[in-house]
Design an enzyme around this catalytic site. Structure first.
Site, PDB file in Angstrom:
ATOM      1  CB  CYS A  14      -0.954   0.001   1.200  1.00  0.00           C
ATOM      2  SG  CYS A  14      -2.055  -1.433   1.248  1.00  0.00           S
ATOM      3  CG  ASN A  46      -6.716  -0.787   1.690  1.00  0.00           C
ATOM      4  OD1 ASN A  46      -6.019  -0.382   0.764  1.00  0.00           O
ATOM      5  ND2 ASN A  46      -6.197  -1.342   2.780  1.00  0.00           N
ATOM      6  CG  HIS A  62      -3.122   3.339   2.631  1.00  0.00           C
ATOM      7  ND1 HIS A  62      -3.735   2.989   1.446  1.00  0.00           N
ATOM      8  CD2 HIS A  62      -3.096   2.214   3.389  1.00  0.00           C
ATOM      9  CE1 HIS A  62      -4.058   1.703   1.489  1.00  0.00           C
ATOM     10  NE2 HIS A  62      -3.679   1.218   2.649  1.00  0.00           N
TER      11      HIS A  62
END
Length: 325
Positions: A112, A282, A252
């Site tokens: 990520c 996500n 994020h």
């Protein structure tokens, strides 16, 4: 002084939208349970498109918006953990489809944090004078690596891509950064283990369980709230920037509660910590560039605004960058 500046942004997400109520039909969960714990309401899920599809369309968009010819692109970097193939790289597939015949192309994997690492690499190539511009993309089809029977993970992830065209500039651009890794925590977030099974070693492997995303949610939460906060503090201190000078923090989009804690610890208002996980979930390496593109498209940022980009992911890795838009 030579800097690297973001010239244009773009994003591409699947048209298919899966709500929390849709998920409650296939796993033991509910809209209330998911929303309270994550802040996620919907996610865009591939209807068959693979990661290259999203990356290619993002690349086309950033070039069109920057009014740059594909033949003039020097470098293409794609961050992903869900490439179509082990090889070739997504970046080479993008290069072919957009006609960037003169570009160097490769992928990076920092989970990520991937877009942050890719942007940092492009920045170094530009600042050293090797290249003058780059397309940087984060692209994922996480739906193909999620165990849809595991409610602790399948509710979290979405698919899509975001990216930017960046180039050499004498104006302010990327100002300060910090990248990091804490390898001793590698096993709290894993996916896609490939063991050594060959003609001379035929020991069976439990591939199915090891292929899917496996995550120690509490350990990841603890890591993120500590590592990201400290990283932002160090970058701001190094740059001599105060919270009130930041227009937006672009975190994020993993979990709304993580963002809340980071906001509180830093003394930066929640309104400045932009979030869109309610719509996209996500999307791993794609989450930060998707947010950047949303801010840009909505006209919420202007040239000269200071933004803090910050991400964390498997490895464990993290990256924070202070930029002047």
């Amino acid at each position: 002084m030579i800097t690297t500046r973001i010239i244009s942004t773009g994003a591409c997400v699947p048209e298919q939208v899966i709500t929390n109520d849709d998920l409650s039909k296939i796993v033991d969960t509910s809209d209330e349970w998911i929303t309270q714990r994550t802040g996620i309401k919907r996610r865009h899920i591939s209807a068959g498109e693979n990661t290259s599809y999203f990356a290619i369309n993002t690349a086309r968009q950033v070039l069109e918006r920057a009014e740059v010819s594909a033949e003039d692109v020097d470098l293409i970097i794609v961050a992903s953990v869900t490439a179509d193939y082990g090889t070739p790289s997504l970046a080479c597939m993008v290069q072919k489809e957009i006609g960037a015949v003169n570009a160097v192309a490769f992928d990076v994997n920092a989970a990520c944090s991937g877009f942050m690492f890719a942007l940092s690499i492009a920045d170094k190539y530009i600042k050293t004078g090797m290249y003058e511009n780059a397309i940087v993309i984060g692209a994922e089809t996480l739906s193909k690596i999620v165990d849809w029977k595991d409610r602790s993970t399948c509710v979290l992830f979405g698919d899509g891509s975001g990216g930017a065209y960046v180039e050499k500039s004498e104006d302010e651009g990327i100002l300060k950064e910090e990248l990091g890794a804490k390898g001793e925590l590698w096993d709290i977030l894993t996916q896609g283990y490939v063991g050594c099974s060959n003609a001379f070693n035929e020991e069976p492997l439990e591939k199915d369980n090891l292929w899917y995303v496996n995550m120690d949610g509490r350990a990841v939460f603890k890591f993120a709230t500590k590592a990201v906060t400290k990283s932002i503090e160090r970058v701001m201190e190094s740059a001599g920037v105060k919270p009130e000078e930041i227009k937006y923090v672009v975190p994020h989009q993993a979990n709304a509660r993580i963002v809340d804690i980071i906001s509180r610890k830093l003394g930066i208002s929640n309104e400045k910590c932009y979030r869109n996980m309610a719509e996209y979930g996500n999307t791993s390496s794609a989450s930060i560039p998707i947010v950047l593109n949303e801010l840009n498209e909505k006209g919420l940022i202007e040239r000269g605004d200071k933004l803090l980009l910050t991400g964390f992911g498997g490895g464990m890795t993290w990256g924070t960058m202070l930029i002047s838009w």
